[in-house]
Structures are given as C-alpha cells and as structure tokens.
Design an enzyme around this catalytic site. Structure first.
Site, short mmCIF file in Angstrom:
data_model
loop_
_atom_site.label_atom_id
_atom_site.label_comp_id
_atom_site.label_asym_id
_atom_site.label_seq_id
_atom_site.Cartn_x
_atom_site.Cartn_y
_atom_site.Cartn_z
N GLU A 151 -4.45 7.30 -6.75
CA GLU A 151 -4.55 5.56 -6.15
C GLU A 151 -3.13 5.35 -5.64
OE1 GLU A 151 -6.13 3.72 -4.43
OE2 GLU A 151 -7.57 2.66 -5.31
N ASP A 152 -3.06 4.55 -4.89
CA ASP A 152 -2.14 3.63 -4.48
C ASP A 152 -1.46 2.80 -5.38
OD1 ASP A 152 -4.07 2.14 -3.69
OD2 ASP A 152 -3.20 1.76 -1.53
N ASP B 155 -4.86 -2.55 -9.36
CA ASP B 155 -4.51 -4.10 -9.15
C ASP B 155 -5.63 -4.85 -10.08
OD1 ASP B 155 -3.96 -6.59 -8.39
OD2 ASP B 155 -3.88 -6.31 -6.42
N LYS C 144 -0.08 -2.89 -11.14
CA LYS C 144 0.50 -4.34 -11.22
C LYS C 144 0.11 -4.65 -12.59
CE LYS C 144 -0.38 -6.43 -6.59
NZ LYS C 144 -1.06 -7.32 -5.90
N ASP D 116 -1.14 -1.56 2.85
CA ASP D 116 -1.05 -2.32 4.24
C ASP D 116 -1.26 -3.81 4.14
OD1 ASP D 116 -3.92 -2.09 3.37
OD2 ASP D 116 -4.13 -3.00 5.34
N ARG E 217 1.86 0.71 6.56
CA ARG E 217 1.43 1.95 5.83
C ARG E 217 2.62 3.01 5.98
NH1 ARG E 217 -3.63 1.24 3.90
NH2 ARG E 217 -5.43 0.26 5.28
#
Ligand code: XMP
Ligand code: MG
Length: 181
Positions: free
Chosen positions: A101-102, A105, A133, A161, A167
C-alpha cells in the site's frame, strides 16, 4: 515538474531517500519469503509506483496483481466509504500474499482490501506500506514492512494524488493548503 513542485509546502522524502528505503525493504522481503510463492498485491492507483519499484528490487521469483478500491474522491479527507472496484486475477490460494500500500491512514482501505484477499485463502497475508501516518485509529492493523512514518498531514507524490494529480512526482511532499482550500 518544476511547476508542480512549487505546489509543495515541503518535501518529506526525496526520490533518492525513497529508492534507498525501498531497496532495504526489498532485501528484507527477499530473505523472508520462499522463491516463487510470493504474490504482491497493490491497490489502484496510489500503490502502483511503489509496487513497480519494490517488485523490481525483490530478488526472488514472485508475481504481482492489483485490486481496485476507492475512498477519497477529490477531497483531502477520507469519505469513510471504501468501494472495491476490481478483484485480483492471479490465484492466491495457498500462496504468500503481501499487500503493498501507499499509505496507512485511517486504515479503512486496508481493512476492506485485507478482508477481500483473505477470502482467496492465501497461505499467509502480510502488509507492506510505504507510509504510515502517525494518527489515532479506532482499530490498528499490523503492518509488517514500513517505509516511513509521517505526521498527520496530507501528502502527495510517488503515487499519492490530490484530485488525480501529483502521482508522478518522485518525492513525497506536503501540499500547500491554498491548493485545496
Ligand atoms: P485510508 O487508510 O484512510 O486511506 O483508508 C485510503 C487511501 O486514501 C489515500 N490517502 C491519501 N492520499 N495523501 C494522498 O494523496 C494522503 O495524505 C492520503 N491519505 C490517504 C491513499 O490512496 C490511501 O490508500
Ligand atoms: Mg490508495
């Protein structure tokens, strides 16, 4: 690119720092898994760039696939609803799945996608997130491989993004507030 970089208030991690960290994660993953059984699965579209760079640095035989999920829309706050728009196509049963995953959060996306992948009956299922995060979450999910911890700010670049832009930046940075307010 120059002009998009000026939309950033601050660069948190430049391209070189990200590449170095990904090489370390890839080494760790290559040591931890068995040749040929590993399937990397990422979430469109934010995880694409991380997946591409991580996969090319993993030295053992492996494959990858993508799932579609969407939660943010054009806004900087999660809408709270996660929709699955595409399932995996590579068979996962009995294999070692690493969800790439990016960003971790609120964790809503990871919860939903992890549950989806579990239905495919993999032998193991772990998570690798480029960014985590540091914020309160109602339910924590264990992340086995973490690229970097970041404060509770909205970031873009390296796959992430704002309204589908930024991106392609090779760094991760904090977007200027005036861009989205
Ligand atoms: P959560 O964990 O809240 O994250 O379900 C869902 C997805 O939202 C995106 N996301 C962000 N995108 N900057 C972005 O550009 C951010 O700070 C950010 N936080 C979350 C991301 O695609 C994540 O998978
Ligand atoms: Mg995403």
């Amino acid at each position: 690119m120059t002009d998009m970089m000026s939309d950033l208030e601050k660069v948190l991690f430049d391209g070189e720092t990200i590449n170095q960290r990904i090489a370390e994660l890839a080494d760790e993953i290559s040591r931890d898994y068995t040749d040929g059984e590993l399937v990397l699965v990422t979430v469109l579209r934010g995880g694409l760039i991380f997946l591409a760079d991580l996969s090319r640095r993993i030295s053992i035989r492996h494959t990858f696939d993508v799932v579609g999920a969407t939660s943010y829309g054009p806004h900087v706050e999660s809408s709270g609803q996660v929709l699955i728009t595409k399932d995996v196509e590579v068979p996962l049963q009995g294999r070692d799945v690493l969800l790439v995953e990016d960003i971790y959060d609120t964790g809503r996306t990871l919860h939903v996608v992890r549950d989806l992948l579990q239905v495919h009956d993999p032998r193991s299922l772990e998570i690798c997130s480029l960014l985590v995060k540091d914020r309160p979450r109602s339910q924590e999910i264990p992340i086995k491989y973490i690229g970097f911890h970041i404060p509770n700010v909205f970031v873009v670049g390296y796959g992430l993004d704002y309204d589908e832009q930024y991106r392609h930046l090779n760094c991760v940075g904090v977007l200027k507030k005036e861009i989205y307010s």
